[in-house]
Motif scaffolding. Structure first.
Motif, mmCIF file in Angstrom:
data_model
loop_
_atom_site.group_PDB
_atom_site.id
_atom_site.type_symbol
_atom_site.label_atom_id
_atom_site.label_comp_id
_atom_site.label_asym_id
_atom_site.label_seq_id
_atom_site.Cartn_x
_atom_site.Cartn_y
_atom_site.Cartn_z
ATOM 1 N N LEU A 14 67.812 -1.147 -12.977
ATOM 2 C CA LEU A 14 69.048 -0.890 -12.798
ATOM 3 C C LEU A 14 69.334 0.853 -12.891
ATOM 4 O O LEU A 14 69.783 1.586 -12.463
ATOM 5 C CB LEU A 14 70.050 -1.436 -13.753
ATOM 6 C CG LEU A 14 71.468 -0.801 -13.755
ATOM 7 C CD1 LEU A 14 72.144 -1.028 -12.618
ATOM 8 C CD2 LEU A 14 71.977 -1.335 -15.216
ATOM 9 N N ALA A 15 68.677 1.386 -13.877
ATOM 10 C CA ALA A 15 68.273 2.857 -14.030
ATOM 11 C C ALA A 15 67.849 3.565 -12.912
ATOM 12 O O ALA A 15 68.493 4.556 -12.613
ATOM 13 C CB ALA A 15 67.569 3.108 -15.245
ATOM 14 N N SER A 16 66.942 3.007 -12.363
ATOM 15 C CA SER A 16 66.338 3.834 -11.109
ATOM 16 C C SER A 16 67.184 3.708 -10.069
ATOM 17 O O SER A 16 67.370 4.332 -9.140
ATOM 18 C CB SER A 16 65.139 2.887 -10.827
ATOM 19 O OG SER A 16 64.469 3.228 -9.523
ATOM 20 N N GLY A 17 67.960 2.466 -9.797
ATOM 21 C CA GLY A 17 69.091 2.496 -8.836
ATOM 22 C C GLY A 17 70.081 3.411 -8.834
ATOM 23 O O GLY A 17 70.585 3.898 -8.004
ATOM 24 N N PHE A 64 74.745 4.636 -20.047
ATOM 25 C CA PHE A 64 75.082 5.904 -20.326
ATOM 26 C C PHE A 64 75.097 6.183 -21.948
ATOM 27 O O PHE A 64 75.285 7.465 -22.181
ATOM 28 C CB PHE A 64 76.101 6.637 -19.520
ATOM 29 C CG PHE A 64 75.865 6.541 -18.092
ATOM 30 C CD1 PHE A 64 75.234 7.554 -17.372
ATOM 31 C CD2 PHE A 64 76.475 5.503 -17.299
ATOM 32 C CE1 PHE A 64 75.224 7.534 -16.026
ATOM 33 C CE2 PHE A 64 76.379 5.333 -15.954
ATOM 34 C CZ PHE A 64 75.617 6.391 -15.432
ATOM 35 N N ALA A 65 74.986 5.356 -22.579
ATOM 36 C CA ALA A 65 74.779 5.525 -24.225
ATOM 37 C C ALA A 65 73.564 6.190 -24.490
ATOM 38 O O ALA A 65 73.707 7.025 -25.408
ATOM 39 C CB ALA A 65 74.822 4.153 -24.742
ATOM 40 N N SER A 66 72.377 6.467 -23.608
ATOM 41 C CA SER A 66 71.370 6.987 -23.843
ATOM 42 C C SER A 66 71.800 8.509 -23.406
ATOM 43 O O SER A 66 72.016 8.821 -22.119
ATOM 44 C CB SER A 66 70.218 6.459 -23.047
ATOM 45 O OG SER A 66 69.125 7.342 -23.105
ATOM 46 N N ARG A 67 71.517 9.113 -24.265
ATOM 47 C CA ARG A 67 71.750 10.817 -23.905
ATOM 48 C C ARG A 67 70.910 11.589 -22.865
ATOM 49 O O ARG A 67 71.146 12.015 -22.132
ATOM 50 C CB ARG A 67 71.787 11.670 -25.317
ATOM 51 C CG ARG A 67 72.195 13.276 -25.162
ATOM 52 C CD ARG A 67 72.077 13.775 -26.621
ATOM 53 N NE ARG A 67 72.225 15.154 -26.394
ATOM 54 C CZ ARG A 67 71.097 15.824 -26.873
ATOM 55 N NH1 ARG A 67 70.010 15.535 -26.573
ATOM 56 N NH2 ARG A 67 71.313 17.347 -26.466
ATOM 57 N N THR A 88 61.124 9.957 -16.543
ATOM 58 C CA THR A 88 62.042 10.251 -17.609
ATOM 59 C C THR A 88 63.182 9.427 -17.688
ATOM 60 O O THR A 88 63.770 8.765 -18.598
ATOM 61 C CB THR A 88 62.281 11.771 -17.741
ATOM 62 O OG1 THR A 88 61.227 12.322 -17.553
ATOM 63 C CG2 THR A 88 62.930 11.883 -18.916
ATOM 64 N N VAL A 89 63.853 9.000 -16.334
ATOM 65 C CA VAL A 89 64.836 8.170 -16.358
ATOM 66 C C VAL A 89 64.469 6.766 -16.718
ATOM 67 O O VAL A 89 65.185 5.932 -17.524
ATOM 68 C CB VAL A 89 65.436 8.108 -14.725
ATOM 69 C CG1 VAL A 89 66.342 6.845 -14.491
ATOM 70 C CG2 VAL A 89 66.097 9.521 -14.334
ATOM 71 N N LEU A 90 63.400 6.180 -16.249
ATOM 72 C CA LEU A 90 63.074 4.896 -16.655
ATOM 73 C C LEU A 90 62.719 4.868 -18.357
ATOM 74 O O LEU A 90 63.106 3.553 -18.906
ATOM 75 C CB LEU A 90 61.722 4.375 -16.067
ATOM 76 C CG LEU A 90 61.858 4.596 -14.255
ATOM 77 C CD1 LEU A 90 60.522 4.200 -13.596
ATOM 78 C CD2 LEU A 90 62.877 3.639 -13.790
ATOM 79 N N ALA A 91 62.020 5.701 -18.533
ATOM 80 C CA ALA A 91 61.734 5.769 -20.235
ATOM 81 C C ALA A 91 63.120 5.797 -21.267
ATOM 82 O O ALA A 91 63.007 5.400 -22.195
ATOM 83 C CB ALA A 91 60.755 6.766 -20.500
ATOM 84 N N ALA A 92 64.257 6.216 -20.637
ATOM 85 C CA ALA A 92 65.413 6.423 -21.322
ATOM 86 C C ALA A 92 66.140 5.103 -21.527
ATOM 87 O O ALA A 92 67.044 5.370 -22.424
ATOM 88 C CB ALA A 92 66.392 7.353 -20.570
ATOM 89 N N VAL A 93 65.943 4.377 -20.990
ATOM 90 C CA VAL A 93 66.398 2.751 -20.980
ATOM 91 C C VAL A 93 65.463 1.713 -21.680
ATOM 92 O O VAL A 93 64.335 1.783 -21.340
ATOM 93 C CB VAL A 93 67.294 2.342 -19.669
ATOM 94 C CG1 VAL A 93 68.209 3.549 -19.510
ATOM 95 C CG2 VAL A 93 66.194 2.199 -18.831
ATOM 96 N N ASP A 94 66.063 0.708 -22.007
ATOM 97 C CA ASP A 94 65.088 -0.523 -22.052
ATOM 98 C C ASP A 94 64.299 -1.039 -20.779
ATOM 99 O O ASP A 94 64.872 -0.876 -19.747
ATOM 100 C CB ASP A 94 66.121 -1.769 -22.644
ATOM 101 C CG ASP A 94 66.732 -1.329 -23.930
ATOM 102 O OD1 ASP A 94 66.172 -0.525 -24.714
ATOM 103 O OD2 ASP A 94 67.777 -1.921 -24.228
ATOM 104 N N THR A 95 63.175 -1.520 -21.047
ATOM 105 C CA THR A 95 62.414 -1.986 -19.966
ATOM 106 C C THR A 95 63.111 -2.990 -19.125
ATOM 107 O O THR A 95 62.958 -2.934 -17.769
ATOM 108 C CB THR A 95 61.112 -2.555 -20.397
ATOM 109 O OG1 THR A 95 61.472 -3.694 -21.273
ATOM 110 C CG2 THR A 95 60.238 -1.495 -20.973
ATOM 111 N N GLY A 96 64.080 -3.886 -19.620
ATOM 112 C CA GLY A 96 64.686 -4.830 -18.689
ATOM 113 C C GLY A 96 65.695 -4.142 -17.871
ATOM 114 O O GLY A 96 66.254 -4.767 -16.994
ATOM 115 N N ARG A 97 66.129 -2.940 -18.312
ATOM 116 C CA ARG A 97 67.178 -2.195 -17.225
ATOM 117 C C ARG A 97 66.549 -1.146 -16.560
ATOM 118 O O ARG A 97 67.299 -0.292 -16.136
ATOM 119 C CB ARG A 97 68.238 -1.598 -18.080
ATOM 120 C CG ARG A 97 68.934 -2.780 -19.173
ATOM 121 C CD ARG A 97 70.024 -1.971 -20.011
ATOM 122 N NE ARG A 97 71.241 -2.285 -19.333
ATOM 123 C CZ ARG A 97 72.250 -1.625 -19.710
ATOM 124 N NH1 ARG A 97 72.242 -0.788 -20.952
ATOM 125 N NH2 ARG A 97 73.466 -1.933 -19.236
ATOM 126 N N ALA A 98 65.167 -1.310 -16.280
ATOM 127 C CA ALA A 98 64.651 -0.281 -15.377
ATOM 128 C C ALA A 98 64.950 -0.103 -14.064
ATOM 129 O O ALA A 98 65.005 0.954 -13.389
ATOM 130 C CB ALA A 98 63.056 -0.342 -15.561
#
Length: 503
Positions: free
Chosen positions: A402-405, A267-270, A390-400
């Motif tokens: 996790l971000a999606s989940g 959540f450090a990504s605004r 936009t959710v996926l693009a907001a984080v590093d690809t390796g955490r995609a």
């Protein structure tokens, strides 16, 4: 048997077709039960002689365990075998569905629905993970597209089939239909789907975090649903306070665990945080709308269950047909405009639905219902694919993954809380769904609330989302064909790349 670790299976091969079949059947079980239940609610209430609170719990018990455990379900598959966990999920879901179909009273039905959610949390992330692990890299996008498209078709026909079952053999068959699906899915999975694991996964799971999240949601949901019945009793107030405290405890546990289910650092990504807030607003509105509109059509407008399910069908069909095009648009112009305009159109559709009242009828469908459903559907088409991207693009690809989940779980939690809170905020009494006049009056108060959530999501998106097309880089064609009525689609390409918290 082909080794899944090599990812050598081709879509056109017999093995590839079997894998697509079993994963579509498995995920369709969970998808159907989350979409068709709304059209069955009035008949369930009538048959079991129960109040509105029990109908809310019939929806929310499933959403509660699914939202609370879906991240953990993906991690279990990575560690112990994706096929194994998927198969366990299918069996679990089928047994729980049988209990739902045989439930003699509302209490048993609610408990069985909670068990269904556990099964859904095991099989939903596993179905897509199996495709990613089994197919050749050159065929993965095509396989995911088939899985997504066929799942979308299932979502489209689900309310129609559900309504037909409710009007015909009865609402219990909405659940019993899962048994033949499981009977086909299981032997195919055991015989034709290769096993796979994440070699980097470990045996440390954030069970405490999952339990705290689920219990916090459960207590807050209980308080919201029971206030109209019990008032501000000690039990209700205690549940509300307990839910908030458990939520705080969940945040603290995640901050201090070595392998948290929801790492606070993400959540450090605004932008990631902002888009999840938009997701919460959008899916809270959608969850409340679909819960109340199915009852409105039947109790107030006089539609049959089949008529109500069919009336809402254009929304899903529009998403199935045009979500990929909306994803392309988001890649070209950036997500800010779609995420601003889409919620506003969806809000307009919900306000148009206010025309559906005691004077509406099946004969006036094209005048009263269809315009609202089409405007709502167009808004959803515009916003869902760019939202996921936009959710996926907001984080590093390796955490995609996790971000999606996290995004998927946030959407399900939003729908859960909306179904609990909207009847309270609109002033619906325990017997409101039995009285057309009372329900119509409270429905007129609830729809502007749903529209207001969408407007809030639009404002947040306009204020926080970047305007560049690169902000939609996570949106690929295979991401955009799956229907996001109940939650955004899970990330396909790197779904299995997450660690203990990935789905």
């Amino acid at each position: 048997m082909t080794d899944a670790a090599d990812g050598a299976i081709r879509v056109a091969s017999p093995a590839g077709r079997w894998i697509v079949l079993t994963t579509v059947l498995g995920s369709s079980m969970a998808l159907l039960d989350s979409t068709v239940i709304n059209v069955a609610l009035p008949r369930i209430g009538e048959d079991l002689d129960t109040d509105l609170a029990a109908l809310q719990w019939t929806v929310n018990a499933y959403m509660l365990t699914l939202a609370g455990l879906i991240l953990l379900g993906g991690a279990l598959g990575d560690r112990f075998g994706r096929r194994r966990v998927f198969v366990i999920g299918v069996v679990w879901f089928a047994v729980a569905s049988l209990l739902c179909g045989l439930a003699p009273n509302a209490a048993v039905l609610i408990a069985a629905r909670a068990l269904q959610g556990v099964g859904g949390a095991l099989l939903t992330p596993g179905s897509l993970a199996l495709i990613q692990a089994s197919f050749h890299p050159d065929d993965r996008a095509r396989a995911v597209g088939l899985w997504s498209g066929l799942g979308g078709v299932g979502a489209a026909v689900g309310p129609f089939v559900g309504g037909w079952l409710v009007d015909g053999p009865g609402w219990r068959w909405v659940f019993l239909l899962n048994l033949p699906l499981a009977a086909v899915c299981l032997p195919v999975a055991l015989r034709h789907v290769p096993e796979s694991r994440d070699p980097e996964a470990h045996g440390r799971f954030d069970v405490l975090g999952a339990a705290l999240a689920a219990l916090a949601l459960a207590l807050v949901t209980y308080a919201l649903i029971e206030v109209p019945v019990q008032g501000a009793s000690a039990t209700v107030v205690g549940a509300a306070i307990g839910g908030v405290l458990l939520g705080v405890a969940f945040v603290q546990v995640e901050r201090h665990r070595a392998d948290p289910m929801v790492p606070p650092s993400i959540f450090a990504s605004r932008q990631f945080t902002a888009v999840n807030i938009v997701t919460f607003c959008v899916y809270a509105a959608l969850g409340g709308f679909f819960f109340l509109s199915a009852i409105q059509l039947q109790v107030v407008a006089g539609y049959s269950a089949l008529g109500a399910g069919t009336a809402l069908l254009p929304t899903t069909v529009l998403m199935l047909l045009f979500s990929a095009s909306a994803g392309d648009l988001g890649r070209r112009i950036g997500p800010r405009i779609p995420l601003t305009v889409g919620p506003l159109l969806a809000a307009a559709g919900m306000l148009l639905f206010l025309r559906v009242g005691p004077g509406a009828s099946l004969s006036s469908y094209f005048q009263d219902v269809l315009p609202a459903v089409l405007v709502l559907g167009i808004g959803m088409v515009i916003l869902v694919a760019p939202l996921t991207a936009t959710v996926l693009a907001a984080v590093d690809t390796g955490r995609a993954g996790l971000a999606s989940g996290i995004n998927n779980a946030a959407a399900r939690a939003a729908g859960l809380l909306a179904v609990a809170a909207l009847p309270l905020l609109a002033g619906m009494g325990p017997e409101a769904y039995r009285d057309a006049g009372e329900f119509a009056a409270t429905f007129r108060r609830a729809m502007p609330m749903c529209a207001g959530l969408l407007v809030a999501g639009s404002v947040i998106a306009w204020s926080t989302v970047r305007t560049t097309p690169e902000a939609a880089r996570g949106c690929r064609p295979e991401c955009t064909t799956h229907c996001g009525v109940t939650a955004p689609p899970l990330e396909p390409e790197r779904q299995t790349a997450g660690r203990a918290g990935g789905t």
